[in-house]
Enzyme design. Structure first.
Site, PDB file in Angstrom:
ATOM      1  N   ALA A   1      12.875  34.038   2.000  1.00  0.00           N
ATOM      2  CA  ALA A   1      12.897  32.652   1.522  1.00  0.00           C
ATOM      3  C   ALA A   1      13.124  32.638   0.019  1.00  0.00           C
ATOM      4  O   ALA A   1      14.219  32.318  -0.457  1.00  0.00           O
ATOM      5  CB  ALA A   1      11.606  31.931   1.892  1.00  0.00           C
ATOM      6  N   SER A   2      12.078  33.053  -0.721  1.00  0.00           N
ATOM      7  CA  SER A   2      12.120  32.921  -2.185  1.00  0.00           C
ATOM      8  C   SER A   2      13.341  33.564  -2.812  1.00  0.00           C
ATOM      9  O   SER A   2      13.890  33.033  -3.787  1.00  0.00           O
ATOM     10  CB  SER A   2      10.872  33.554  -2.801  1.00  0.00           C
ATOM     11  OG  SER A   2       9.713  33.041  -2.219  1.00  0.00           O
TER      12      SER A   2
ATOM     13  N   ALA B   1       9.253  39.310   3.920  1.00  0.00           N
ATOM     14  CA  ALA B   1       8.503  39.219   2.659  1.00  0.00           C
ATOM     15  C   ALA B   1       8.817  40.364   1.697  1.00  0.00           C
ATOM     16  O   ALA B   1       8.896  41.525   2.088  1.00  0.00           O
ATOM     17  CB  ALA B   1       6.995  39.174   2.875  1.00  0.00           C
ATOM     18  N   GLY B   2       8.981  39.980   0.450  1.00  0.00           N
ATOM     19  CA  GLY B   2       9.150  40.944  -0.626  1.00  0.00           C
ATOM     20  C   GLY B   2      10.579  41.165  -1.080  1.00  0.00           C
ATOM     21  O   GLY B   2      10.812  41.777  -2.123  1.00  0.00           O
TER      22      GLY B   2
ATOM     23  N   LYS C   1       6.060  31.788  13.898  1.00  0.00           N
ATOM     24  CA  LYS C   1       5.873  32.898  12.965  1.00  0.00           C
ATOM     25  C   LYS C   1       4.386  32.927  12.646  1.00  0.00           C
ATOM     26  O   LYS C   1       3.876  32.056  11.932  1.00  0.00           O
ATOM     27  CB  LYS C   1       6.697  32.712  11.688  1.00  0.00           C
ATOM     28  CG  LYS C   1       6.341  33.757  10.626  1.00  0.00           C
ATOM     29  CD  LYS C   1       7.103  33.602   9.328  1.00  0.00           C
ATOM     30  CE  LYS C   1       6.391  34.380   8.223  1.00  0.00           C
ATOM     31  NZ  LYS C   1       7.132  34.395   6.955  1.00  0.00           N
TER      32      LYS C   1
ATOM     33  N   GLY D   1       6.841  36.575  -1.823  1.00  0.00           N
ATOM     34  CA  GLY D   1       7.311  35.976  -3.065  1.00  0.00           C
ATOM     35  C   GLY D   1       7.342  36.910  -4.258  1.00  0.00           C
ATOM     36  O   GLY D   1       7.694  36.490  -5.354  1.00  0.00           O
TER      37      GLY D   1
END
Lengths: 66, 270
Positions: free
Chosen positions: B220-221, B198-199, B111, B172
């Site tokens: 992830a987050s 992301a986001g 990645k 995040g």
């Protein structure tokens, strides 16, 4: 000899190899990568890659990441 | 929580709708990042509940690295590892990090992340494209984290990236997909898989990504920092599946006024 390991000054035996450094710094890790002066040292070459005074070595291991 | 109760219809859809990425076929269209996990137990539960088959990991100086047990958890889950180049700011750093990751993890998948701004963690387009070209030339399977710019996405695909991974909003931030139009345009602009990366803040964001035509979602987050990561992982799994089904099913056109679904024929005079 004096060299830099993971950003800090370190003292190693004059005949130390990359394999010696990994054994000292990363016991118990089986997915370790080493960069010597920016270049990857393949695991297969660790035992026959001597370190030199002034080398900058990075010893890296897995961590969580996104 | 049981993750075995998904409708058989979904399983059939999955079987007939494989996700092909870098020449590999996946059942799951959810890629999970490990960053931010509160504990190994939470990680293991979230990985299992998510149904993911591809999980991102990072490399750090050994003093700051996770103990070997994180890898034990991931190995036990049977997932494929996707090393990232998080923290890199130049093509040179990213290429070196990818080479180290290939050595550590035994995979040429990466990645690719090249950050150009500390506060927003937005990608540096120039360094990113440079790094992508170098890594493709070295035989890497490059999944490029990028902005939602369709033109840059096309340049990355043309450079040989195996996937283009536009952000929905900053890493995040949980702000969701701020420019759905760009994401849809990017999807039209390239022939390689598009992974919304992301986001994502909550399940509806993941569903929207899939409805816009994205082939998969990487997050992830949203899971690791949720109050209940395992439950959120299941929510994301179902959102990705639902969004994909909706995309394939074809949404109805938007109308300005109402369109009655009940026939007016035979309406009694009362």
């Amino acid at each position: 000899m004096q060299l830099t390991v993971n950003g800090d000054a370190a003292e190693l035996a004059d005949d130390a190899t990359v394999a010696d450094l990994v054994a000292q710094r990363a016991p118990g890790h089986d997915r370790v990568a080493v960069a010597r002066n920016g270049d990857v040292v393949p695991r297969s070459s660790w035992a026959r890659t001597p370190l030199a005074p002034g080398d900058a070595v990075e010893v890296l291991a897995p961590t969580a990441g996104g | 929580m049981s993750t075995q109760d998904l409708a058989p219809a979904l399983a059939r859809e999955e079987a007939g709708d494989p996700f092909v990425l870098g020449g590999e076929t996946f059942r799951s269209r959810l890629l999970l990042g490990t960053g931010g996990v509160p504990s190994l137990e939470a990680l293991e539960a979230a990985v299992r509940a998510s149904g993911t088959q591809l999980v991102t990991v990072a490399l750090r100086r050994v003093e700051a690295s996770a103990t070997g047990s994180m890898m034990t958890v991931l190995d036990r889950a049977g997932v494929r590892l996707l090393p990232n180049t998080a923290g890199c700011r130049t093509a040179r750093e990213a290429v070196r990090t990818a080479r180290l990751a290939r050595e550590a993890f035994g995979t040429d998948w990466v990645k690719l992340e090249v950050i150009g701004d500390e506060r927003t963690l937005l990608p540096d387009a120039v360094e990113l494209l440079d790094a992508a070209e170098q890594l493709v030339a070295e035989g890497f399977t490059v999944l490029a984290y990028t902005t939602d710019d369709p033109v840059l996405g096309r340049r990355l695909a043309d450079a040989g990236c195996a996937a283009v991974m536009p952000l929905g909003s900053p890493i995040g931030s949980g702000l969701g997909i701020r420019n759905p139009h760009n994401v849809a345009l990017l999807r039209e602009a390239v022939d390689v898989p598009v992974v919304l990366d992301a986001g994502i803040g909550t399940a509806s964001d993941a569903a929207l990504a899939m409805e816009l035509g994205c082939d998969a979602v990487l997050l992830a987050s949203a899971v690791t920092r949720a109050r209940d990561p395992e439950r959120m992982a299941l929510a994301m799994r179902q959102a990705v599946e639902g969004g994909r089904l909706a995309r394939l099913a074809g949404r109805i056109p938007r109308r300005w006024h109402a369109e009655a679904s009940t026939s007016s024929e035979g309406l009694p005079a009362l």
